[in-house]
Design a protein around this motif. Structure first.
Motif, short mmCIF file in Angstrom:
data_model
loop_
_atom_site.label_atom_id
_atom_site.label_comp_id
_atom_site.label_asym_id
_atom_site.label_seq_id
_atom_site.Cartn_x
_atom_site.Cartn_y
_atom_site.Cartn_z
N SER A 72 72.99 -8.96 67.54
CA SER A 72 72.54 -7.67 68.05
C SER A 72 72.46 -6.61 66.97
O SER A 72 72.39 -5.42 67.27
N ALA A 115 75.71 -4.53 69.98
CA ALA A 115 76.32 -4.98 71.24
C ALA A 115 77.84 -4.91 71.14
O ALA A 115 78.41 -5.02 70.05
N SER A 116 78.49 -4.72 72.26
CA SER A 116 79.95 -4.73 72.31
C SER A 116 80.39 -5.65 73.44
O SER A 116 79.61 -5.96 74.34
N TYR A 117 81.62 -6.10 73.37
CA TYR A 117 82.11 -6.99 74.44
C TYR A 117 83.59 -6.81 74.64
O TYR A 117 84.31 -6.27 73.76
N LEU A 170 70.66 0.00 78.31
CA LEU A 170 71.62 -1.09 78.08
C LEU A 170 71.65 -2.06 79.26
O LEU A 170 71.35 -1.70 80.40
N ILE A 218 71.53 -13.11 73.25
CA ILE A 218 72.93 -13.17 73.68
C ILE A 218 73.09 -14.10 74.87
O ILE A 218 74.06 -14.88 74.94
N VAL A 225 79.74 -8.19 78.34
CA VAL A 225 78.94 -7.88 77.15
C VAL A 225 77.98 -6.75 77.48
O VAL A 225 77.25 -6.81 78.48
N THR A 226 77.98 -5.72 76.64
CA THR A 226 77.05 -4.60 76.78
C THR A 226 76.10 -4.62 75.60
O THR A 226 76.54 -4.55 74.44
N THR A 227 74.80 -4.72 75.88
CA THR A 227 73.83 -4.88 74.79
C THR A 227 72.54 -4.11 75.08
O THR A 227 72.13 -4.00 76.24
#
Length: 693
Positions: free
Chosen positions: A667, A671-673, A644, A624, A614-616
């Motif tokens: 988010s 955010a992406s995962y 990030l 998260i 997970v990138t947030t």
């Protein structure tokens, strides 16, 4: 013909999702003249993402083949998906490709699916060049991404270029162009011409030191690849360009190094040098070793080989089947010989001959495909007219049969029930599911013996959702679907030795057998059956029947009915009585022994675990993390990258349904995962209790 083969490049573009594969492909097609307009992923107008679902979601789902030309080379290019649910598309593409461009995001660096596609390329021994993309983005870091490629992928990248700046205007130090390290020239790409006009200039003074440092590393690393070149380097402290090219190409083909380039596909920077690299460093079909296969009849021992030669006997591999309402279209890599339109070829799997009605050059999904009468070894072609042919099948000359190594695909991890809206459409549903199964090897459909429901299985939620939408939109099928189910597995707790007996007398005829078994846990993700019987304990045919009977019984699953893995069964002894121990008695005794052994050994339920990344932005990190804890995920690593945070975790698939919606909600969509299968691990005891209650 040899000259033509030397000028063919069968390559793929592979990467993690959102690294910029499809945008890079669009630039390649535009600069090579294969496309007269430059499509956009955001607008849903790209050439290779032609499917409605791809355009709507902005991701690649189906690998797309397209032919273009650069310099004097013909490039068969395949754009592949980055989402883990569609990893089969990457697997089957790499199986038939000779080389690959691996794209990395300069912001995210090496990601989970980057590692997966790199391992797949290693497995098929595919030579690669690397492209660090998105140097125009805030947080782009060329050197960190370069170092991650070396450390996380255990690769040997050799930087051919470095960027001049990072980020986009008007930020200070933004990306203006790239430096060619061998020529020591600055390359600029004109935005007015969409990067088509490229100019060389002297390197700006502020980048001179950076360029000299990296060039020294480049020349030194290439010189060390060849002893004669190293001697030249030690004498002159430089290497001539022709020897530099020859040495680097040879090492790239051996898989020892990966030439690395950089730029920004979105801003039209750095794409033409990648095309040059495809010509200079990636292999032609003639550079690849002969393809190997087996004799389908089993008469000839050892491997059969076919050279990449149009004069050889024909053989090819079907690596993709496209199915729609108009019929089936088969993609074939021709490994040897010549394939002619109107010819008949053998499918060794079915033993049947197939008619090749038409051969067509493939341009993504275009129905205006270019027909041709024949195609030669080393090329990729589309075929119309084949009937009973599936992904992974070999096609060959019927007088010289060969079965090439099949493509091995991962096991499905998620299932759901599907039923037609009306009983009148049940037959149509069966036909559609059969078509989709032939097209997609990671999609399975079967009817449950217990419930009578039709169960479809795939690689993830998105995978099944896409397939459901295809049934409805492409095949006009009205269906109902039920909640997704996880594909659990079973194993055992401890070792046990048991005896299973069968004894029955009917009409004065006695049937008897007794089988002694040992069952124990093992490390392999399979069921293994061994025999320790003495050679004279059973007649040879009965001994083989006994092993097969035990395998058949274990296929029914364990205590809960899920497939067994990590189990070893050993046949210890058999009580055999001449005239009384029949095949039926032996099979029944074996079945009784297996059921008793599994019952006493204790059931352990295994659930699929996923590797999650997970990138947030920092401000959403707490939310998260709390959500992941509630899903009983284990956070194994956390790294700061500018503004990030990148978290790596292990989580049970059963807890991750609906996560894409949740992570966006937590988010504000920032955010992406990514998620990919990791392993099977023991499920909590309460899950097993609920299933058995």
């Amino acid at each position: 013909m040899d000259t033509e083969l030397e000028n063919i490049r069968n390559i793929g573009i592979i990467a993690h999702i959102d690294a910029g594969k499809t945008t890079t492909t669009e630039r390649v097609l535009y600069y090579s003249g294969a496309s007269h307009r430059m499509g956009s992923v955001d607008d849903g107008t790209t050439t290779t993402d032609f499917d409605e679902e791809e355009a709507k979601r902005g991701i690649t789902i189906y690998s797309a083949a397209i032919t273009c030309h650069w310099r004097d080379k013909t490039i068969n290019l395949i754009d592949t998906p980055g989402h883990v649910d569609f990893t089969a598309e990457v697997e089957r593409s790499l199986r038939v490709l000779d080389g690959a461009i691996v794209v990395f995001s300069a912001v995210e660096g090496v990601e989970a699916q980057s590692e997966t596609v790199w391992r797949q390329a290693n497995h098929y021994k595919v030579p690669r060049v690397c492209f660090i993309n998105k140097m125009d983005r805030i947080g782009a870091d060329f050197e960190q991404t370069f170092d991650e490629i070396k450390s996380r992928l255990e690769a040997h990248p050799i930087a051919m270029q470095v960027p001049m700046g990072a980020g986009s205007a008007p930020a200070p130090g933004y990306l203006t162009g790239i430096i060619d390290l061998y020529k020591m020239k600055a390359l600029y790409f004109d935005p007015e011409s969409k990067g088509a006009d490229m100019r060389e200039e002297e390197i700006p003074e502020e980048f001179q030191g950076l360029a000299e440092e990296w060039r020294s590393r480049l020349i030194e690393e290439v010189a060390q690849l060849d002893e004669s070149l190293l001697e030249v380097y030690l004498e002159t402290e430089d290497v001539p360009y022709d020897l530099f090219q020859k040495t680097l190409r040879a090492a790239t083909l051996r898989g020892e190094v990966q030439p690395l380039f950089c730029g920004s596909s979105l801003d039209f920077i750095g794409v033409q040098p990648i095309l040059d690299a495809v010509s200079d460093y990636l292999p032609s079909p003639l550079d690849m070793p002969p393809v190997e296969g087996d004799d389908p009849s089993g008469k000839k021992q050892g491997k059969l080989k076919r050279d990449c030669n149009p004069e050889e006997q024909f053989c090819g591999l079907v690596f993709k089947v496209v199915t729609d309402q108009h019929g089936e279209f088969h993609f074939i890599r021709v490994y040897s010989g010549t394939l002619k339109s109107g010819s008949r070829v053998l499918n060794p799997r079915t033993g049947k001959k197939e008619l090749v009605s038409q051969l067509r050059r493939v341009q993504a999904d275009s129905r205006e495909k270019i027909e041709t009468d024949e195609v030669y070894a080393g090329d990729i072609i589309g075929v119309i007219g084949l009937k009973d042919v599936a992904t992974g099948d070999t096609l060959c000359d019927s007088k010289h049969p060969i079965a090439l190594e099949n493509i091995v695909f991962p096991e499905t991890v998620i299932s759901m029930a599907v039923e037609p809206d009306s009983s009148a459409e049940r037959k149509k549903l069966e036909e559609v599911l059969d078509k989709l199964s032939r097209q997609d090897p990671t999609f399975k459909a079967k009817v449950s013996e217990e419930t009578g429901q039709t169960i479809i299985s795939g690689m993830g939620e998105l995978h099944l959702e896409i397939l459901k939408n295809r049934m409805e939109h492409d095949f006009n099928l009205k269906i109902k679907v039920h909640k997704p189910r996880v594909s659990y597995r079973e194993t055992i707790k401890k070792a046990q030795e048991v005896s299973g007996e069968f004894s029955r007398t009917a009409n004065s005829v006695t049937q008897y057998a007794q089988v002694k078994l040992r069952v124990e846990p093992s490390e392999e993700d399979a069921v293994k059956v061994e025999s320790k019987l003495k050679p004279d304990a059973l007649p040879p045919k009965m001994a083989e029947l006994l092993k097969q009977s035990i395998k058949d019984v274990t296929q029914a699953g364990g205590a809960v009915g899920y497939p067994l893995i990590r189990v070893k069964l050993t046949i210890l002894d058999v009580d055999y009585r001449e005239g009384e121990t029949t095949d039926v008695a032996l099979q029944a005794a074996a079945g009784n022994a297996v059921y008793e052994a599994l019952g006493k050994a204790g059931a352990v339920l295994l659930e699929p675990m996923m590797r999650l990344k997970v990138t947030t932005p920092h401000e959403f990190l707490g939310n998260i993390q709390s959500d992941l804890n509630a899903r009983r995920a284990l956070i194994v690593n956390s790294v700061q990258k500018g503004s990030l945070t990148v978290m790596e975790a292990e989580a049970a698939l059963s807890q991750m349904f609906g996560y894409s919606t949740q992570v966006r909600s937590l988010s504000q969509g920032r955010a992406s995962y990514s998620m990919e299968p990791l392993k099977y691990a023991e499920a909590p005891a309460e899950v097993l209790r609920d299933m058995m209650s």
